[in-house]
Design a protein around this motif. Structure first.
Motif, short mmCIF file in Angstrom:
data_model
loop_
_atom_site.label_atom_id
_atom_site.label_comp_id
_atom_site.label_asym_id
_atom_site.label_seq_id
_atom_site.Cartn_x
_atom_site.Cartn_y
_atom_site.Cartn_z
N UNK A 293 -9.17 12.76 2.05
CA UNK A 293 -7.78 12.32 2.11
C UNK A 293 -7.65 10.90 2.67
N UNK A 294 -8.43 10.59 3.69
CA UNK A 294 -8.35 9.25 4.28
C UNK A 294 -8.76 8.16 3.29
N UNK A 295 -9.79 8.44 2.52
CA UNK A 295 -10.24 7.47 1.51
C UNK A 295 -9.19 7.31 0.42
N UNK A 296 -8.59 8.42 0.03
CA UNK A 296 -7.54 8.38 -1.00
C UNK A 296 -6.35 7.56 -0.52
N UNK A 297 -5.96 7.73 0.73
CA UNK A 297 -4.84 6.96 1.28
C UNK A 297 -5.19 5.48 1.37
N UNK A 298 -6.41 5.17 1.74
CA UNK A 298 -6.84 3.77 1.81
C UNK A 298 -6.80 3.13 0.43
N UNK A 299 -7.33 3.83 -0.57
CA UNK A 299 -7.32 3.30 -1.94
C UNK A 299 -5.89 3.13 -2.42
N UNK A 300 -5.03 4.11 -2.16
CA UNK A 300 -3.64 4.02 -2.56
C UNK A 300 -2.91 2.87 -1.91
N UNK A 301 -3.18 2.64 -0.64
CA UNK A 301 -2.55 1.53 0.06
C UNK A 301 -2.99 0.19 -0.52
N UNK A 302 -4.27 0.07 -0.77
CA UNK A 302 -4.79 -1.17 -1.36
C UNK A 302 -4.20 -1.39 -2.75
N UNK A 303 -4.11 -0.32 -3.53
CA UNK A 303 -3.53 -0.43 -4.88
C UNK A 303 -2.06 -0.85 -4.83
N UNK A 304 -1.30 -0.27 -3.91
CA UNK A 304 0.12 -0.62 -3.80
C UNK A 304 0.32 -2.08 -3.39
N UNK A 305 -0.45 -2.52 -2.41
CA UNK A 305 -0.33 -3.92 -1.97
C UNK A 305 -0.75 -4.87 -3.09
N UNK A 306 -1.84 -4.54 -3.77
CA UNK A 306 -2.29 -5.38 -4.88
C UNK A 306 -1.26 -5.40 -6.00
N UNK A 307 -0.67 -4.25 -6.30
CA UNK A 307 0.37 -4.19 -7.33
C UNK A 307 1.53 -5.10 -6.99
N UNK A 308 2.01 -5.04 -5.78
CA UNK A 308 3.17 -5.85 -5.39
C UNK A 308 2.84 -7.34 -5.45
N UNK B 156 4.38 1.86 -9.20
CA UNK B 156 4.22 2.30 -7.80
C UNK B 156 4.46 3.80 -7.67
N UNK B 157 5.40 4.33 -8.45
CA UNK B 157 5.64 5.77 -8.43
C UNK B 157 4.42 6.53 -8.91
N UNK B 158 3.73 5.99 -9.91
CA UNK B 158 2.50 6.63 -10.39
C UNK B 158 1.43 6.68 -9.32
N UNK B 159 1.28 5.59 -8.59
CA UNK B 159 0.30 5.55 -7.50
C UNK B 159 0.69 6.54 -6.41
N UNK C 6 0.01 10.06 -7.47
CA UNK C 6 -1.43 10.33 -7.36
C UNK C 6 -1.81 10.63 -5.91
N UNK C 7 -1.21 9.91 -4.98
CA UNK C 7 -1.51 10.14 -3.58
C UNK C 7 -1.01 11.51 -3.11
#
Length: 71
Positions: A3-18, A56-59, A62-63
């Protein structure tokens, strides 16, 4: 996936998306909307400012998906 890795990846993806989305939207506005007035700029930025929510909703969806245990 832990779960921690998934949250880290999701956070990075959201920041990169924005960041990437903002750069692309700004570049499009600067290159394509130069000859148009402020109303067109307002509409473009209003629309493009809301459009990033869809990926962002898709990410976030997924989280939120929980891993089911085997069995």
């Amino acid at each position: 996936m832990p779960l921690r890795l998934k949250k880290l990846i999701g956070t990075i993806l959201l920041v990169a998306l924005v960041v990437i989305y903002a750069l692309i939207a700004s570049a499009v506005a600067v290159t394509r909307l130069v000859e148009y007035g402020p109303v067109v700029h307002l509409l473009f930025f209003l629309f493009s400012g809301l459009l990033w929510v869809l990926p962002a909703m898709g990410i976030i969806k997924w989280l939120m998906i929980e891993r089911r245990p085997n069995g």
